[in-house]
Enzyme design. Structure first.
Site, mmCIF file in Angstrom:
data_model
loop_
_atom_site.group_PDB
_atom_site.id
_atom_site.type_symbol
_atom_site.label_atom_id
_atom_site.label_comp_id
_atom_site.label_asym_id
_atom_site.label_seq_id
_atom_site.Cartn_x
_atom_site.Cartn_y
_atom_site.Cartn_z
ATOM 1 N N LYS A 1 -15.645 5.253 48.236
ATOM 2 C CA LYS A 1 -14.237 4.458 48.450
ATOM 3 C C LYS A 1 -14.456 3.380 48.951
ATOM 4 O O LYS A 1 -13.408 2.439 48.966
ATOM 5 C CB LYS A 1 -13.502 5.619 49.702
ATOM 6 C CG LYS A 1 -13.472 6.948 49.503
ATOM 7 C CD LYS A 1 -11.946 7.302 50.140
ATOM 8 C CE LYS A 1 -11.295 8.745 49.597
ATOM 9 N NZ LYS A 1 -10.598 9.441 50.160
ATOM 10 N N LYS B 1 -11.920 12.888 39.366
ATOM 11 C CA LYS B 1 -11.045 13.577 39.561
ATOM 12 C C LYS B 1 -9.702 13.174 40.041
ATOM 13 O O LYS B 1 -9.020 12.365 40.915
ATOM 14 C CB LYS B 1 -11.729 14.222 41.658
ATOM 15 C CG LYS B 1 -11.055 13.473 42.336
ATOM 16 C CD LYS B 1 -11.613 14.207 43.549
ATOM 17 C CE LYS B 1 -10.993 13.968 45.224
ATOM 18 N NZ LYS B 1 -10.476 14.269 46.030
ATOM 19 N N LYS C 1 -4.507 11.466 45.268
ATOM 20 C CA LYS C 1 -3.565 10.572 45.548
ATOM 21 C C LYS C 1 -3.448 10.030 45.287
ATOM 22 O O LYS C 1 -3.009 9.090 44.910
ATOM 23 C CB LYS C 1 -2.840 11.000 46.934
ATOM 24 C CG LYS C 1 -3.112 13.042 48.153
ATOM 25 C CD LYS C 1 -2.735 13.329 48.877
ATOM 26 C CE LYS C 1 -3.379 14.154 49.389
ATOM 27 N NZ LYS C 1 -4.587 13.657 49.790
HETATM 28 N N1 AQP Z 1 -8.631 17.351 42.306
HETATM 29 C C1 AQP Z 1 -9.186 17.872 43.139
HETATM 30 N N2 AQP Z 1 -9.473 18.870 42.927
HETATM 31 C C2 AQP Z 1 -9.721 20.040 43.740
HETATM 32 N N3 AQP Z 1 -9.505 19.970 44.563
HETATM 33 C C3 AQP Z 1 -9.201 18.768 45.542
HETATM 34 N N4 AQP Z 1 -8.970 18.544 46.478
HETATM 35 C C4 AQP Z 1 -8.748 17.397 46.318
HETATM 36 N N5 AQP Z 1 -8.430 16.745 45.027
HETATM 37 C C5 AQP Z 1 -8.709 18.001 44.895
HETATM 38 C C6 AQP Z 1 -9.230 19.194 48.018
HETATM 39 O O1 AQP Z 1 -7.635 19.275 48.335
HETATM 40 C C7 AQP Z 1 -7.619 19.712 49.429
HETATM 41 C C8 AQP Z 1 -7.083 17.757 50.542
HETATM 42 O O2 AQP Z 1 -7.795 17.225 50.038
HETATM 43 P P1 AQP Z 1 -7.036 15.705 51.347
HETATM 44 O O3 AQP Z 1 -5.914 15.365 51.409
HETATM 45 O O4 AQP Z 1 -8.239 15.658 52.268
HETATM 46 O O5 AQP Z 1 -8.218 14.313 50.306
HETATM 47 P P2 AQP Z 1 -8.674 14.163 48.911
HETATM 48 O O6 AQP Z 1 -10.133 14.606 48.974
HETATM 49 O O7 AQP Z 1 -9.976 12.984 49.147
HETATM 50 O O8 AQP Z 1 -8.460 14.628 47.894
HETATM 51 P P3 AQP Z 1 -7.106 13.245 47.451
HETATM 52 O O9 AQP Z 1 -6.376 13.567 46.785
HETATM 53 O O10 AQP Z 1 -7.992 12.604 46.479
HETATM 54 O O11 AQP Z 1 -6.417 11.964 48.307
HETATM 55 P P4 AQP Z 1 -7.256 10.699 48.689
HETATM 56 O O12 AQP Z 1 -6.769 10.320 47.252
HETATM 57 O O13 AQP Z 1 -6.588 9.927 49.482
HETATM 58 O O14 AQP Z 1 -8.714 10.267 49.237
HETATM 59 C C9 AQP Z 1 -9.294 19.055 49.828
HETATM 60 O O15 AQP Z 1 -10.220 20.221 50.200
HETATM 61 C C10 AQP Z 1 -9.925 19.026 48.412
HETATM 62 O O16 AQP Z 1 -11.662 19.192 48.210
#
Ligand code: AQP
Length: 347
Positions: free
Chosen positions: A116, A208, A211
């Site tokens: 990040k 992956k 969001k």
């Molecule tokens: N691509 C993914 N596949 C499986 N699990 C996923 N999770 C996130 N992306 C995937 C799981 O969703 C939960 C919540 O995630 P988060 O909102 O805390 O943030 P993150 O993991 O960083 O997800 P994002 O979507 O990538 O958000 P941003 O872009 O804001 O950083 C967690 O249990 C995560 O493992």
């Protein structure tokens, strides 16, 4: 070994945008299932969201939307505690204590921070670096024992266990002398067992689904219309070969593997039977079936989400009630932590 801790589940998602299929298949499906077997605490982790810049108006909206998504997916506020992190100040307070327990060397190993922060490491917020310490506090302020997450959170969960263990060891004497038993915090177990623990981007099978990806075509949002879902899947990156008939044929074909994995997760089939049905055929027929499966699963969720969003007051009421219930668990734990560390209690 028997543990003195009652089983308790904690997990959260960041209100950094719409929830997507990765959040749903990697975590949410498990969260829903665990409601009938465990006491569950599900949090909208708004303090994590502000580790990168957020527009205040959009953040407020996203907190409401993510909560509406939780409810529409099937989290039940009567069964589980549903709340937003910033309404329970004990998260931030315990995070500070843990900042003084965690070691710099441990945080330096966190791959999510490296990804990040990228090349701009000197310029990112201190909060982004300390993010996994707050995550440890989120879990341990409830003495949660099980944490259902996607595969990307594995390293952060290991850090939470290291912090719990070091706190238990550093303060062993004080924990015992206060009569709090031999260990104060449980070592929380990651539960990385969703139907698809790592859903990849539709544009790049090596990244992956996320969001914060700039391309909306990289992900399927829970709020996407059936037309948008079908179009995103039609445009999803693939390779020129037909689908293989056996699993080993997916090796080295990240995009094909991802789409087949998503279809299997959505339909409850295993990968080999999906390939039995679609192997040897062109992607177009498979993509149509995949779009149908995604629409069938997500349409009722987005419809229910819209109903919740028509009544924001009801969503806020769920958060207020959940926050009061969460505080009732966190406050006594935090009072004991103050005793253990040697801080005075407020009168
Ligand atoms: N691509 C993914 N596949 C499986 N699990 C996923 N999770 C996130 N992306 C995937 C799981 O969703 C939960 C919540 O995630 P988060 O909102 O805390 O943030 P993150 O993991 O960083 O997800 P994002 O979507 O990538 O958000 P941003 O872009 O804001 O950083 C967690 O249990 C995560 O493992």
């Amino acid at each position: 070994m028997t543990t003195p801790f009652a089983p308790r589940v904690f997990s959260g998602m960041q209100p950094t945008g719409n929830l997507h299929l990765g959040n749903y298949l990697g975590a949410m499906v498990n969260w829903i299932a665990m409601q009938s077997t465990h006491q569950c605490i599900y949090c909208v982790v708004d303090l994590h969201a502000i580790t990168v810049a957020q527009d205040p108006v959009a953040l407020r909206r996203a907190i409401i939307e993510v909560t509406a998504a939780y409810l529409a997916c099937g989290l039940d506020p009567k069964q589980s505690i549903i709340f937003n992190q910033s309404q329970v100040a004990e998260h931030a307070e315990l995070a500070w204590i843990f900042n003084c327990v965690a070691r710099l060397g441990w945080l330096n190993r966190m791959t999510q921070f490296k990804e990040k922060a990228g090349k701009d490491r000197e310029n990112v917020a201190v909060g982004l670096y300390a993010y996994p310490v707050l995550m440890a506090a989120d879990i341990l302020v409830y003495k949660a024992t099980h944490v259902p997450v996607g595969d990307d959170q594995k390293q952060h969960l290991e850090l939470s266990r290291d912090i719990a263990q070091k706190f238990n060891m550093d303060f062993a004497g004080s924990i015992a002398s206060h009569g709090f038993g031999e260990v104060f915090f449980p070592l929380p177990e990651p539960m990385i067992t969703g139907p698809a623990t790592r859903v990849m981007s539709l544009r790049d099978g090596t990244k992956k689904m996320s969001k914060s990806d700039v391309s909306d075509y990289s992900r399927i949002n829970l709020t996407d219309s059936p037309e948008a879902i079908a179009q995103k899947i039609r445009k999803a990156k693939t390779d020129p070969e037909p689908l293989p008939s056996e699993e080993k044929g997916l090796a080295g074909r990240a995009e094909a593997e991802n789409l087949v994995g998503i279809y299997a997760a959505l339909t409850g089939a295993d990968v080999s039977s999906v390939l039995g049905e679609f192997g040897g055929g062109q992607f177009s027929r498979f993509k149509t079936a995949l779009a149908d499966a995604a629409v069938a699963r997500l349409s009722p969720i987005s419809a229910d989400m819209r109903r919740w969003l028509d009544d924001e007051g009801a969503v806020e009421a769920v958060l207020a009630e959940g926050s009061a219930r969460a505080r009732a668990i966190a406050a006594p734990v935090m009072r004991e932590v103050r005793d253990i560390v040697g801080l005075l209690r407020s009168r």
